[in-house]
Scaffold this motif. Sequence first.
Motif, PDB file in Angstrom:
ATOM      1  N   VAL A 220      -5.181   7.799   3.430  1.00  0.00           N
ATOM      2  CA  VAL A 220      -4.137   6.784   3.579  1.00  0.00           C
ATOM      3  C   VAL A 220      -4.182   6.204   4.986  1.00  0.00           C
ATOM      4  N   ARG A 221      -4.285   7.052   5.995  1.00  0.00           N
ATOM      5  CA  ARG A 221      -4.326   6.563   7.384  1.00  0.00           C
ATOM      6  C   ARG A 221      -5.539   5.660   7.622  1.00  0.00           C
ATOM      7  N   VAL A 222      -6.694   6.058   7.127  1.00  0.00           N
ATOM      8  CA  VAL A 222      -7.909   5.255   7.303  1.00  0.00           C
ATOM      9  C   VAL A 222      -7.757   3.902   6.604  1.00  0.00           C
ATOM     10  N   LEU A 223      -7.240   3.922   5.389  1.00  0.00           N
ATOM     11  CA  LEU A 223      -7.084   2.677   4.639  1.00  0.00           C
ATOM     12  C   LEU A 223      -6.043   1.760   5.269  1.00  0.00           C
TER      13      LEU A 223
ATOM     14  N   LEU B  18      -5.435   2.240  -1.871  1.00  0.00           N
ATOM     15  CA  LEU B  18      -4.123   2.813  -1.562  1.00  0.00           C
ATOM     16  C   LEU B  18      -3.243   2.884  -2.805  1.00  0.00           C
ATOM     17  N   CYS B  19      -3.384   1.931  -3.696  1.00  0.00           N
ATOM     18  CA  CYS B  19      -2.666   1.962  -4.971  1.00  0.00           C
ATOM     19  C   CYS B  19      -2.964   3.281  -5.688  1.00  0.00           C
ATOM     20  N   ALA B  20      -4.227   3.642  -5.734  1.00  0.00           N
ATOM     21  CA  ALA B  20      -4.642   4.872  -6.425  1.00  0.00           C
ATOM     22  C   ALA B  20      -4.265   6.129  -5.650  1.00  0.00           C
TER      23      ALA B  20
ATOM     24  N   ARG C 100       5.364   3.325  -2.939  1.00  0.00           N
ATOM     25  CA  ARG C 100       4.284   2.822  -2.072  1.00  0.00           C
ATOM     26  C   ARG C 100       3.077   2.415  -2.910  1.00  0.00           C
ATOM     27  N   ALA C 101       2.783   3.188  -3.947  1.00  0.00           N
ATOM     28  CA  ALA C 101       1.681   2.828  -4.843  1.00  0.00           C
ATOM     29  C   ALA C 101       1.951   1.461  -5.466  1.00  0.00           C
ATOM     30  N   LEU C 102       3.177   1.246  -5.919  1.00  0.00           N
ATOM     31  CA  LEU C 102       3.540  -0.031  -6.533  1.00  0.00           C
ATOM     32  C   LEU C 102       3.357  -1.176  -5.538  1.00  0.00           C
TER      33      LEU C 102
ATOM     34  N   CYS D 175      -0.346  -1.831  -5.224  1.00  0.00           N
ATOM     35  CA  CYS D 175      -0.877  -2.433  -6.454  1.00  0.00           C
ATOM     36  C   CYS D 175      -0.512  -3.917  -6.518  1.00  0.00           C
ATOM     37  N   LYS D 176       0.720  -4.252  -6.126  1.00  0.00           N
ATOM     38  CA  LYS D 176       1.143  -5.653  -6.122  1.00  0.00           C
ATOM     39  C   LYS D 176       0.343  -6.462  -5.107  1.00  0.00           C
ATOM     40  N   MET D 177       0.095  -5.874  -3.936  1.00  0.00           N
ATOM     41  CA  MET D 177      -0.693  -6.569  -2.915  1.00  0.00           C
ATOM     42  C   MET D 177      -2.129  -6.749  -3.385  1.00  0.00           C
ATOM     43  N   TRP D 178      -2.670  -5.725  -4.031  1.00  0.00           N
ATOM     44  CA  TRP D 178      -4.026  -5.813  -4.593  1.00  0.00           C
ATOM     45  C   TRP D 178      -4.095  -6.983  -5.579  1.00  0.00           C
ATOM     46  N   LYS D 179      -3.128  -7.023  -6.493  1.00  0.00           N
ATOM     47  CA  LYS D 179      -3.102  -8.088  -7.500  1.00  0.00           C
ATOM     48  C   LYS D 179      -3.026  -9.464  -6.835  1.00  0.00           C
ATOM     49  N   ALA D 180      -2.212  -9.594  -5.804  1.00  0.00           N
ATOM     50  CA  ALA D 180      -2.031 -10.882  -5.139  1.00  0.00           C
ATOM     51  C   ALA D 180      -3.295 -11.341  -4.403  1.00  0.00           C
TER      52      ALA D 180
END
Length: 75
Positions: free
Chosen positions: A9-12, A29-31, A41-43, A46-51
């Motif tokens: 998490v810190r690296v990402l 990070l979603c995973a 935080r996962a949500l 995931c939303k940022m990934w989708k965007a």
Amino acid sequence: ALGSRPEAVRVLERALKADASDPAPHRLLCAVEYRIGRLPRALHHCKMWKAKERNPAQRERAATRVRRLEQELGP
């Protein structure tokens, strides 16, 4: 410990600061956040990934994860 999920998490999170437009850190990070039980935080990730995702198939995967997490978290 190196290789642990919190270390990942810190690296990402550092990777997010390096290139805010890259969807990959959000996807990972979603995973990872999901696996360590941090569902809100996962949500978020995931939303940022989708965007940010440009690949339609990957964007659909992100949308599916967002829906699943929203169902798990409830109202």
